[in-house]
Design a protein around this motif. Structure first.
Motif, PDB file in Angstrom:
ATOM      1  N   SER A  25     -36.001  65.847 -10.873  1.00  0.00           N
ATOM      2  CA  SER A  25     -36.882  65.710  -9.710  1.00  0.00           C
ATOM      3  C   SER A  25     -36.532  66.774  -8.678  1.00  0.00           C
ATOM      4  CB  SER A  25     -36.732  64.304  -9.111  1.00  0.00           C
ATOM      5  OG  SER A  25     -37.680  64.096  -8.091  1.00  0.00           O
ATOM      6  N   PRO A  26     -36.810  68.042  -8.992  1.00  0.00           N
ATOM      7  CA  PRO A  26     -36.410  69.139  -8.095  1.00  0.00           C
ATOM      8  C   PRO A  26     -37.142  69.138  -6.756  1.00  0.00           C
ATOM      9  CG  PRO A  26     -37.810  69.949  -9.866  1.00  0.00           C
ATOM     10  CD  PRO A  26     -37.503  68.533 -10.202  1.00  0.00           C
ATOM     11  N   ASP A  27     -38.322  68.520  -6.689  1.00  0.00           N
ATOM     12  CA  ASP A  27     -39.103  68.544  -5.453  1.00  0.00           C
ATOM     13  C   ASP A  27     -38.741  67.419  -4.487  1.00  0.00           C
ATOM     14  OD1 ASP A  27     -40.508  70.744  -6.398  1.00  0.00           O
ATOM     15  OD2 ASP A  27     -42.030  69.502  -7.375  1.00  0.00           O
ATOM     16  N   LYS A  45     -26.002  64.545  -8.368  1.00  0.00           N
ATOM     17  CA  LYS A  45     -27.029  65.336  -7.669  1.00  0.00           C
ATOM     18  C   LYS A  45     -27.572  66.457  -8.551  1.00  0.00           C
ATOM     19  CE  LYS A  45     -25.426  64.604  -2.903  1.00  0.00           C
ATOM     20  NZ  LYS A  45     -24.872  65.248  -1.683  1.00  0.00           N
ATOM     21  N   GLN A  46     -26.708  67.074  -9.337  1.00  0.00           N
ATOM     22  CA  GLN A  46     -27.143  68.158 -10.233  1.00  0.00           C
ATOM     23  C   GLN A  46     -28.081  67.631 -11.307  1.00  0.00           C
ATOM     24  OE1 GLN A  46     -23.655  70.198 -11.704  1.00  0.00           O
ATOM     25  NE2 GLN A  46     -22.876  70.623  -9.637  1.00  0.00           N
ATOM     26  N   TRP A  59     -29.925  64.956 -11.008  1.00  0.00           N
ATOM     27  CA  TRP A  59     -31.148  64.607 -10.261  1.00  0.00           C
ATOM     28  C   TRP A  59     -32.049  65.838 -10.107  1.00  0.00           C
ATOM     29  CZ3 TRP A  59     -33.265  60.276  -7.637  1.00  0.00           C
ATOM     30  CH2 TRP A  59     -34.287  60.561  -6.735  1.00  0.00           C
ATOM     31  N   ALA A  60     -31.451  66.933  -9.724  1.00  0.00           N
ATOM     32  CA  ALA A  60     -32.237  68.155  -9.461  1.00  0.00           C
ATOM     33  C   ALA A  60     -32.987  68.627 -10.708  1.00  0.00           C
ATOM     34  CB  ALA A  60     -31.319  69.255  -8.947  1.00  0.00           C
ATOM     35  N   LYS A  61     -32.459  68.357 -11.883  1.00  0.00           N
ATOM     36  CA  LYS A  61     -33.133  68.748 -13.123  1.00  0.00           C
ATOM     37  C   LYS A  61     -34.401  67.932 -13.350  1.00  0.00           C
ATOM     38  CE  LYS A  61     -30.751  69.220 -16.841  1.00  0.00           C
ATOM     39  NZ  LYS A  61     -29.778  68.948 -17.927  1.00  0.00           N
TER      40      LYS A  61
END
Length: 810
Positions: free
Chosen positions: A660-662, A653-654, A656-658
């Motif tokens: 595709s943060p939106d 998940k971390q 991923w957030a880098k």
């Protein structure tokens, strides 16, 4: 007179409480099971019935030619809709839906972001074919603009609340659309799942691609004009393809399937074997099976009634004799006894109604339905219950009433009991009904055991790959798609991650059928095959086994554009002989390209993998082709270690957030996809066990009552035998053997019927068990044991009574 009948009937029910309980309990359980199954069957039969002019709407599907068990595909070429509309005057309207799989799309309104599935890309004529009810807006021109969207009421409520959203903006996968309508929340009986609909024009499909007969990517519906004959239209369409279309296609592009028209009302229940079907699929086989089970249970309950009533008549013989002596006619006696059976049935139906109301909510939860049971709002259902009470009461009570009313007063008043000569004529009926009851019970036990074994096989069969601990999710956002290699490398650094693969066509997920041009008898011929767009770690991540050859390698630049790996089935289907002979063969593939649909990718086969099941076990293995094609990548599979999966998921998940943060991540595990494939079989198995248990319990209630009657009838004999030295086991054996023999006869009758039915059911599965012989043995032994235990209580009770009490009764 009627009041007197009712009073006498009531007194008899109260006087013989045990007899009344057995009859009421058995009949109530039987009627409850029938009501619950009936509600389920009725609900299944209501799909699409609300659609106006639904009898004129058909779905186009294709069926392969020349195969023993031809595949039926619900996805067809976009040209079918074009040809039907332009060339067939009896066609009023056509409509296409683009096949997009079951992927989730991110919908956004302001700061609210939710992943929603079941979005459709459909022709603007969608509401010309399906006249669905609108809550806001109207069907006219709802899908005319490429940026319009029609929402389901639930989705509109989640984003806009209770206000009218027509005219408001909504983003779908970062593209802006304008809400033009909201559908009413009355589509639970529609065979298509709809959360939102956008125009097909929004997909911006190339015009040349839309004219391709080989692109089987659309669900096509046709609405005929009033009076048009669907069979004639179907025949004309088939002839049109042979005479007008096939001559225009090259040898490689020739169509190998025949089109058919499926009535809209059959789309839900008769499409269980269709491939690439997006609809809510039921199964007519399961509906029929449950209907038969309901009839079996009601028959067993009815037979109980007849058996117990005829047995009880032995104890009412003197009553009949006295009534006849003082002037009662046979008709009056029959009416008296029929009144009792109808009253008994009425009590049972009332109790069944209460039980049905109590059990329906958990059944709704189990089947994911919203069935209702409201007698006040559904007078037809109330009328059905009244009719059921009268019919079951009269049918079940007629023969016992006939037997009771036919007793001769002189004979029955001479003795406290009815002689065998008088009662012997119904002995065969009691035995026959017991045989039928237990034959049905043994049949259900065998079916339940076979279904259990097949479902276990589905869940536990070696699929040819390792599906455990594989986290699975789609890529989101342009940044992630462009930098997929960097994204993959960072995922690989997460603690607990063993391997990562990015591609299109993972097991249990959407796959694409396409052609592959292979050398055949000196010529290049196109064969159908499943295309799996993989990367260099696909085989490693899934644990596939190479039979021969090698895996794709980053060190070999040709592997990206000129290498293919196929499965063992492809080796056979393509005529390569052996896996070793397939290595080095040159094959070609029509590249998926919007700009140049006719471009070919040529390369050599570098490896053969052992067959693996990327679809459900309903489907037989097909030729599969693995190739590197980054243009189709959109799913990610992350293989994790068995321990500390939670921390590994957080690490993913971390990363991923880098990238595709939106967009929030939406993931599942690969084994969940396969478990979902067999939900209907899991539910069938559970329902079978439940209703088999009900059938056996109801049958045992009757057997218990008959055993009590047998013990009562032979109590003097039992007393004499005990005085002469018979022990308890001898008495139990004496009373039990007659019933156990009947159960054995029932099992012999049930065995061949169950074998035929289960063999037919298993034919639906491409991969299935052999019907185990132990299931028949187990069912027969179980039925005999259950019958023996049921009888033993009464037998032991009779055998342990002081014989002096029994001998004094005379």
């Amino acid at each position: 007179m009627l009041k007197n009948y009712l009073n006498v009937a009531y007194r008899n029910l109260i006087r013989h409480k045990g007899f009344s309980f057995l009859n009421i309990a058995g009949l109530a359980l039987g009627v409850t099971a029938c009501l619950l199954i009936g509600l389920f069957v009725y609900d299944e039969l209501q799909y699409d019935k609300f659609v106006p002019n639904g009898d004129r709407i058909y779905r186009v599907y294709t069926q392969q030619t020349g195969a023993q068990a031809p595949d039926r595909h619900s996805s067809v070429s976009p040209m079918f809709a074009t040809v039907l509309k332009q060339e067939f005057p009896e066609v009023e309207q056509t409509m296409r839906i683009l096949m997009t799989g079951t992927s989730l799309n991110l919908l956004e309104v302001g700061e609210k972001k939710i992943y929603i599935e079941n979005g459709l890309f459909a022709d603007s004529t969608f509401f010309g074919v399906f006249q669905l009810p609108f809550k806001y807006g109207s069907a006219a021109h709802a899908l005319d603009a490429p940026t319009s969207v029609v929402l389901a009421e639930d989705v509109a409520l989640r984003f806009f609340g209770n206000v009218n959203p027509v005219g408001k903006e909504l983003k779908i996968s970062k593209s802006t659309f304008l809400v033009t309508g909201v559908l009413e929340n009355s589509l639970s009986k529609f065979h298509l799942k709809i959360n939102y609909i956008v125009p097909l024009a929004a997909a911006q499909l190339p015009k040349k691609r839309m004219g391709n007969w080989g692109w089987q990517q659309f669900y096509t519906y046709v609405k005929l004009k009033p009076g048009a004959d669907a069979n004639q239209t179907q025949a004309k369409l088939q002839n049109y393809l042979v005479q007008k279309v096939q001559p225009t296609l090259s040898e490689e592009d020739r169509l190998t399937s025949v089109p058919y028209l499926q009535p809209l009302f059959e789309a839900h229940l008769y499409s269980s074997s269709f491939k690439y079907d997006p609809g809510v699929k039921g199964n007519i086989t399961y509906v029929k099976a449950l209907s038969i089970i309901a009839a079996f249970i009601l028959l067993i309950a009815g037979f109980n009634f007849v058996n117990l009533a005829t047995a009880k008549s032995m104890q009412r013989a003197k009553e009949v004799g006295i009534r006849k002596t003082i002037g009662a006619s046979q008709q009056q006696l029959m009416l008296q006894f029929l009144t009792e059976t109808v009253l008994l049935t009425l009590v049972s139906v009332v109790l069944a109604t209460v039980l049905t109301a109590l059990l329906l909510p958990p059944l709704n939860t189990f089947t994911d339905k919203s069935m209702t049971f409201n007698l006040l709002s559904n007078p037809a259902l109330l009328g059905l219950l009244v009719l059921l009470t009268v019919v079951v009461g009269l049918v079940a009570g007629f023969y016992p009433a006939l037997v009771l009313s036919s007793f001769q007063p002189v004979k029955v008043l001479k003795s406290a009991v009815v002689t065998e000569g008088i009662f012997g004529r119904v002995q065969w009926l009691r035995h026959g009904l017991i045989v039928v009851q237990f034959a049905l019970s043994v049949f259900l036990i065998i079916c339940a055991l076979v279904v259990f074994k097949q479902v276990s096989y589905l869940h536990n069969k070696d699929l040819g790959f390792n599906r455990d601990q594989i986290m699975f999710f789609p890529m989101r956002g342009e940044n992630m798609s462009k930098q997929y290699e960097t994204f993959k490398n960072e995922l690989q650094q997460v603690p607990g991650v063993v391997s990562t693969s990015i591609g299109y066509g993972f097991p249990g997920d959407q796959v694409a059928g396409d052609g592959l041009i292979v050398p055949t008898n000196g010529e290049m011929k196109e064969h159908s095959a499943t295309q799996l767009m993989v990367d260099y770690d696909y085989i490693k991540t899934l644990g596939l086994q190479l039979v021969t050859g090698r895996d794709f390698s980053k060190e070999l630049s040709d592997d990206k554009d000129h290498a293919f790996i196929i499965n063992e089935t492809a080796v056979k289907e393509f005529g390569f002989g052996t896996p070793q002979q397939a290595i080095g063969q040159t094959v070609k593939w029509r590249v998926w390209s919007d700009t140049n649909p006719d471009s070919l990718k040529a390369g050599k086969i570098i490896g053969v993998v052992k067959d693996f099941h990327y679809k459900s076990l309903y489907d037989k293995l097909e030729p599969a082709v693995l190739q590197i094609f980054p243009g189709a990548y959109w799913k990610v599979a992350v293989k994790m270690k068995g321990e500390n999966i939670g921390s590994s998921i957080e690490g993913v998940k971390q990363v991923w957030a880098k990238f595709s943060p939106d967009s929030p991540i939406e993931y599942r595990f690969l084994d969940e996809n396969f478990d979902k494939m067999y939900q209907s079989e899991d539910k069938l198995q559970t329902l079978l066990w439940v209703f088999t248990g009900v059938a056996i319990f109801v049958a045992c209630l009757g057997l218990y009552g008959l055993a009590a009657y047998a013990a009562e009838r032979r109590k003097k004999e039992i007393g004499i035998r005990k005085v002469l030295g018979a022990d308890v086991s001898t008495i139990v054996g004496l009373l039990s053997k007659e019933f156990v023999k009947l159960v054995v006869v029932a099992a012999v009758i049930a065995f061949p019927v169950a074998w035929l039915v289960m063999r037919n059911w298993l034919q639906d599965f491409a991969y299935r068990i052999d019907i185990p012989l132990w299931a028949f043995v187990a069912a027969g032994v179980a039925a005999a044991l259950i019958a023996f235990l049921t009888i033993s209580y009464q037998a032991i009770k009779a055998a342990t009574i002081n014989p002096i009490k029994n001998l004094r009764t005379e």
